[in-house]
Enzyme design. Sequence first.
Site, mmCIF file in Angstrom:
data_model
loop_
_atom_site.group_PDB
_atom_site.id
_atom_site.type_symbol
_atom_site.label_atom_id
_atom_site.label_comp_id
_atom_site.label_asym_id
_atom_site.label_seq_id
_atom_site.Cartn_x
_atom_site.Cartn_y
_atom_site.Cartn_z
ATOM 1 N N ASP A 172 0.821 -1.201 0.000
ATOM 2 C CA ASP A 172 0.000 0.000 0.000
ATOM 3 C C ASP A 172 0.863 1.262 0.000
ATOM 4 O O ASP A 172 1.937 1.294 0.590
ATOM 5 C CB ASP A 172 -0.893 -0.010 1.240
ATOM 6 N N GLU B 164 0.970 -0.639 -5.139
ATOM 7 C CA GLU B 164 -0.002 0.424 -5.365
ATOM 8 C C GLU B 164 0.807 1.716 -5.469
ATOM 9 O O GLU B 164 1.138 2.340 -4.464
ATOM 10 C CB GLU B 164 -1.014 0.515 -4.219
#
Length: 628
Positions: A304, A357
């Site tokens: 993330d 990401e």
Amino acid sequence: MTSRDQLVGELDLHLFAEGTHRRLWELLGPQGAVSGVRFSVWAPNASAVAIVGDWNDWQPEALERVDVKGPTGIWSVVSNRAGSGDCYKFEITTSEGRTIRKADPMARRTERPPSDASVVPAFDEFEWSDDEWMDGRGSTIRGTTPLRVYEVHLGSWRRTVDDWDALAEQVGEHVERLGFTHVELLPVAEHPFGGSWGYQVSGYYAPTARFGEPDGCRRFVDSLHGRGIGVILDWVPAHFPKDDWSLGRFDGTPLYEHPDPQRGEHPDWGTYVFDFGRNEVRNFLVANALYWLDEFHIDGLRVDAVASMLYLDYSRGPGQWTTNEHGGREHLEAIRLLQETNTVVGEEFPDVLMIAEESTAWPKVTRPVSEGGLGFSHKWNLGWMHDTLGYLEHDPVHRRHHHHELTFAQIYAYNERFVLPLSHDEVVHGKGSLLAKIGGDDWQKFAGLRALLAWQWSLPGAPLLFMGGELAPWQEWNDASELPWHLLDHPSHRGVHDLIVEINRRSDSFPALWRRDTDPAGFQWLDAEDSEHSMFSFLRWDDHGAAAMACVANFTPVPRPGYRVGLPWNGEWDVAIDTDAAVWWGSGYRSLDRIVATSDEPWQGQPSSALLDIGPMSMVWLASPLRP
């Protein structure tokens, strides 16, 4: 207490000090010992450390500082009364004489939030039954089997289901029926605030106790593997929350976080940022990635907020950040951390996925570290997501002016190995559901959503869909309530669900749709310039050019009878998917099972062509006969 040789070994201490202990969870945290439980914690700036817990009525039991051939910062004790299931914390006396109580950074089990103590885990070996899956899972990263991801927030799946075993049954059955190859779980590492969806982690080595004990999480993974479904976890090495009982200021000083607020605090999220350049902190994170892959048989990590790690000036204005040693904005220590993580994972688990990401144009995200890349296996294509949804938000009459928003992604589609996400971030915080985003009246919205899904699946890149997308909800996702399962009783919503089942089934049958996702020769535009009619057409080729899938999309509510499409050879081309078919709640406009291509009129640079009646707001896949 017990003798030093039963506490920790010199080699362990050496590896930790240099940041290379790959099984850190076997050094720090609670360990089963002959005479009880060994507790070890890193707190280099503490003047004293004690363990308090259920077995000693939360009265301090002193730890011994383990200094072998120099300071290590590790404190350890063997308690002969502690046992599995006991709650505990460390009581730390800071260098200033203050006493603070902290949860164990290496706890492998926790109390259920909002309680925040660590829990001594069971030390029994879990019995896995997924050998067959583990032996074959490398086919995904090799690209010989497809990757189709269903993103899940377990806490809002069904509000009445809150244990790992029931989730394994329900999620597994649903995903297997839909035909996805993997689930991707929003973070399941322990986190104090449910509204963070798991992205503010307090217990990096502990599955959340919201659904039960850690072996329940293992059973969840084992069960999905038994259904042929892989499990990807969202992993958050970028930042952590400031709760006073957790990682922050752990021994009274900045320890896990960088001491400089310009590098150690995140302005957007109100969190601390890890000190990526410190050996012990780097070791904590790299070992954590290995822990989930090893101890829980996880098949991939989606990392993330990578962009927030890469740039020193991320979300910071002038005067709020300092340059690196070369005067640049790149966060060199974070880059090295990501490269090391991907290198070590690649060495120990070459068959797992490492997905970034990353929301910028940072180069070589999925190139090997040896070539100057970050070393990920995949990257989320957030540019594709924003462009595609932006295009569909326009009223159909205006889409002709935004034609390039759907074609632009093909310019860079092979710069990285991409996942094409329609993720949770796009259906929350006032952004509306996928259905609500799409321009036009209600019928056009449903038709547009069906066309979008077929478009997503037909392009180079692995499709990802957030849970509930198959229900076509009108309302955006709300983590405080469950998915609107009742919508499946309505034909319009059921049509979207059933279409996804069919496009996944068809994708299995036609490797041209995914086998050459990283090969520019696997994709060929037939017509990318028909902006006047908002029409798009292209070919997807299989490995040897012996078969192809022709994909034609009409993003207006106007049917196109007699639309000529160029095809590479003659014969009967089967209609593999028609999103306008009545079975999906489409108009059923002149739906056919097949069309016939001839060489009477070469078209769109192809030697053959056929006439296609394509319905409004729809996409058609045409599966070729074998090349003559």
